[in-house]
Enzyme design. Sequence first.
Site, short mmCIF file in Angstrom:
data_model
loop_
_atom_site.label_atom_id
_atom_site.label_comp_id
_atom_site.label_asym_id
_atom_site.label_seq_id
_atom_site.Cartn_x
_atom_site.Cartn_y
_atom_site.Cartn_z
N ASP A 1 0.89 -1.16 0.00
CA ASP A 1 0.00 0.00 0.00
C ASP A 1 0.93 1.21 0.00
O ASP A 1 1.65 1.45 0.98
CB ASP A 1 -0.86 -0.04 1.27
N TYR B 1 -9.33 15.13 -4.84
CA TYR B 1 -8.49 14.51 -5.88
C TYR B 1 -7.77 15.59 -6.69
O TYR B 1 -6.56 15.52 -6.93
CB TYR B 1 -9.39 13.66 -6.79
N LYS C 1 -3.65 16.18 -7.21
CA LYS C 1 -2.94 16.21 -8.50
C LYS C 1 -2.21 17.54 -8.70
O LYS C 1 -1.14 17.57 -9.31
CB LYS C 1 -3.91 15.90 -9.65
N1 LIG Z 1 -8.70 7.06 -15.42
C1 LIG Z 1 -8.60 8.36 -15.60
O1 LIG Z 1 -9.49 9.00 -16.17
C2 LIG Z 1 -7.37 9.09 -15.13
C3 LIG Z 1 -7.14 10.38 -15.61
C4 LIG Z 1 -6.03 11.07 -15.20
C5 LIG Z 1 -5.14 10.49 -14.32
N2 LIG Z 1 -5.37 9.23 -13.86
C6 LIG Z 1 -4.41 8.67 -12.91
O2 LIG Z 1 -3.93 7.43 -13.37
C7 LIG Z 1 -3.48 6.66 -12.27
C8 LIG Z 1 -3.98 5.23 -12.42
O3 LIG Z 1 -5.40 5.20 -12.33
P1 LIG Z 1 -6.33 4.28 -13.24
O4 LIG Z 1 -7.22 5.18 -13.97
O5 LIG Z 1 -5.52 3.29 -13.97
O6 LIG Z 1 -7.22 3.60 -12.10
P2 LIG Z 1 -7.45 2.07 -11.65
O7 LIG Z 1 -7.75 1.22 -12.82
O8 LIG Z 1 -8.43 2.16 -10.54
O9 LIG Z 1 -6.02 1.67 -11.09
C9 LIG Z 1 -5.52 2.25 -9.93
C10 LIG Z 1 -4.30 1.46 -9.49
O10 LIG Z 1 -3.78 2.09 -8.32
C11 LIG Z 1 -3.58 1.10 -7.34
N3 LIG Z 1 -3.72 1.64 -6.00
C12 LIG Z 1 -4.73 2.41 -5.50
N4 LIG Z 1 -4.49 2.70 -4.21
C13 LIG Z 1 -3.29 2.11 -3.91
C14 LIG Z 1 -2.50 2.07 -2.74
N5 LIG Z 1 -2.86 2.67 -1.61
N6 LIG Z 1 -1.33 1.37 -2.78
C15 LIG Z 1 -0.93 0.74 -3.92
N7 LIG Z 1 -1.64 0.77 -5.06
C16 LIG Z 1 -2.81 1.45 -5.04
C17 LIG Z 1 -4.64 0.03 -7.62
O11 LIG Z 1 -4.18 -1.22 -7.12
P3 LIG Z 1 -4.79 -1.98 -5.85
O12 LIG Z 1 -6.21 -1.55 -5.72
O13 LIG Z 1 -4.61 -3.42 -6.20
O14 LIG Z 1 -3.91 -1.55 -4.73
C18 LIG Z 1 -4.64 0.04 -9.15
O15 LIG Z 1 -3.64 -0.82 -9.62
C19 LIG Z 1 -3.97 7.37 -11.01
O16 LIG Z 1 -2.90 8.08 -10.43
C20 LIG Z 1 -5.00 8.35 -11.56
O17 LIG Z 1 -5.13 9.49 -10.75
C21 LIG Z 1 -6.45 8.51 -14.24
#
Ligand SMILES: NC(=O)c1ccc[n+]([C@@H]2O[C@H](COP(=O)([O-])OP(=O)(O)OC[C@H]3O[C@@H](n4cnc5c(N)ncnc54)[C@H](OP(=O)(O)O)[C@@H]3O)[C@@H](O)[C@H]2O)c1
Length: 252
Positions: A63, A162, A166
């Site tokens: 985590d 959030y 960021k």
């Molecule tokens: N999707 C969008 O629209 C978007 C846009 C801009 C930026 N982002 C950024 O992209 C990044 C990835 O997000 P995603 O969209 O791919 O979401 P996602 O599919 O929900 O993946 C999030 C990942 O973060 C991990 N995670 C969450 N909390 C954690 C913790 N405390 N310790 C370790 N791992 C943790 C989760 O793994 P576990 O749950 O297995 O720990 C999962 O692998 C994030 O930083 C997000 O802010 C996303």
Amino acid sequence: MDRWEGRVAVVTGASSGIGKSIATELVERGMIVVGLARRVELVQDLSKSLAGRKGKLHAVKADVGKEDDVVEAFDWVRKNLGGVHVLVNNAGIAPHAPLSNLDRERYKAVQTCLDTNVMGVIMCSNEAIKLMRENGIDDGHIININSILGHFIHTRTGIHVYNATKHAVTVLTEGLRRELLEAKSKIRVTSISPGLVRTNIAESSGRPNAKEFMANRPIIRADDVTSSVIHALAAPPDVQIAEVIVRPVGEP
Ligand SMILES: NC(=O)c1ccc[n+]([C@@H]2O[C@H](COP(=O)([O-])OP(=O)(O)OC[C@H]3O[C@@H](n4cnc5c(N)ncnc54)[C@H](OP(=O)(O)O)[C@@H]3O)[C@@H](O)[C@H]2O)c1
């Protein structure tokens, strides 16, 4: 990308979405990848599915919001692989948190968001740089998966915790770049800021109406973000891609 073959990359949040896509592509390109996540079994499954590819994926449970987990994860890298050359700070959550209407349950969600999105980036970057220095690695690369919300303030309410995390990533990325400059280090720092990406982030962050949140909006794929990661990594060692914004066409 050839110069990264056989070298070590830590990708946080490798169990899903953007992190899963990045970890997969780095393995395809011959890197030894350590995928951190709480749901380590998903990273183990991914590792099995990547057997026989050019590189390798190791799954480590952590985590990133918890100091002990982060220190232990990087100790695992130290003992088993030696150094780290690339860190991708990707793990993140985006809970619904209306600032004027938070109950104690929501405080916890806010705390987890701050711990994951901000403390996680700070602690993982610090441990990675420590490990780079211990191993005399001065051409490493820290990549922060930021967000378009690291640059703008959203008009929709409930998203501003959030949004604030960021903005913190934007400042921390530039702050780290300046510290490394001061130290005359050649370690590069990149912030990649996606617009909306089709992943499970809304569901996994427990947002109400998660499905509708992602529906009927211009949206890109996780692999599109990975392409920007590869672009930043593949730049010549004396070129620093400092900031990338990658958005769907038509995103308001
Ligand atoms: N999707 C969008 O629209 C978007 C846009 C801009 C930026 N982002 C950024 O992209 C990044 C990835 O997000 P995603 O969209 O791919 O979401 P996602 O599919 O929900 O993946 C999030 C990942 O973060 C991990 N995670 C969450 N909390 C954690 C913790 N405390 N310790 C370790 N791992 C943790 C989760 O793994 P576990 O749950 O297995 O720990 C999962 O692998 C994030 O930083 C997000 O802010 C996303």
